[in-house]
Design a protein around this motif. Structure first.
Motif, PDB file in Angstrom:
ATOM      1  N   THR A  10      -7.379   5.789 -17.078  1.00 27.85           N
ATOM      2  CA  THR A  10      -6.462   5.984 -15.959  1.00 27.85           C
ATOM      3  C   THR A  10      -6.867   7.247 -15.216  1.00 27.85           C
ATOM      4  N   ILE A  12      -6.876  10.725 -14.181  1.00 30.83           N
ATOM      5  CA  ILE A  12      -6.273  11.943 -14.723  1.00 30.83           C
ATOM      6  C   ILE A  12      -7.001  13.150 -14.145  1.00 30.83           C
ATOM      7  N   GLU A  55      -1.435   8.805  -9.156  1.00 34.83           N
ATOM      8  CA  GLU A  55      -1.782   9.899 -10.064  1.00 34.83           C
ATOM      9  C   GLU A  55      -1.907  11.222  -9.310  1.00 34.83           C
ATOM     10  N   LYS A  58       1.609  12.469  -8.729  1.00 32.74           N
ATOM     11  CA  LYS A  58       2.159  13.031  -9.963  1.00 32.74           C
ATOM     12  C   LYS A  58       1.610  14.437 -10.203  1.00 32.74           C
TER      13      LYS A  58
END
Length: 96
Positions: A10, A12, A55, A58
């Protein structure tokens, strides 16, 4: 280079000195030229734009919250009378 995890990958945050190699296999240097589209990409590292933007959002919120925490600590420090006396400043000079 970082080792690609066995499971799903994912988006990151990684530091600048660490990243995944997006290519599989060796390079055919004879094909290294402008417009070459024969690169063999690692499919595990390809995802949707929405997933990447999610992402990134976030991460943006995480950094914003950290800034709020740091600013709060700075405000508390400025409110401290000993700090103000040491630097010989009034609270009005900070917030006017």
């Amino acid at each position: 280079m970082a080792r690609i995890p066995d499971g799903p990958v994912t988006p990151i945050q990684m530091n600048n000195g660490q990243w995944y190699n997006p290519f599989l296999g060796d390079f055919d240097l004879e094909k290294c030229a402008l417009g070459n589209t024969t690169w063999l990409h690692n499919e595990k590292l390809i995802t949707s734009r929405d997933a990447i933007e999610y992402e990134l959002r976030k991460y943006e919120v995480k950094i914003a919250m950290k800034k709020i925490e740091l600013y709060s600590g700075l405000y508390d420090l400025i409110q401290n009378t000993q700090f103000r006396r040491f630097f010989q400043v009034s609270i009005d000079s900070f917030f006017s």
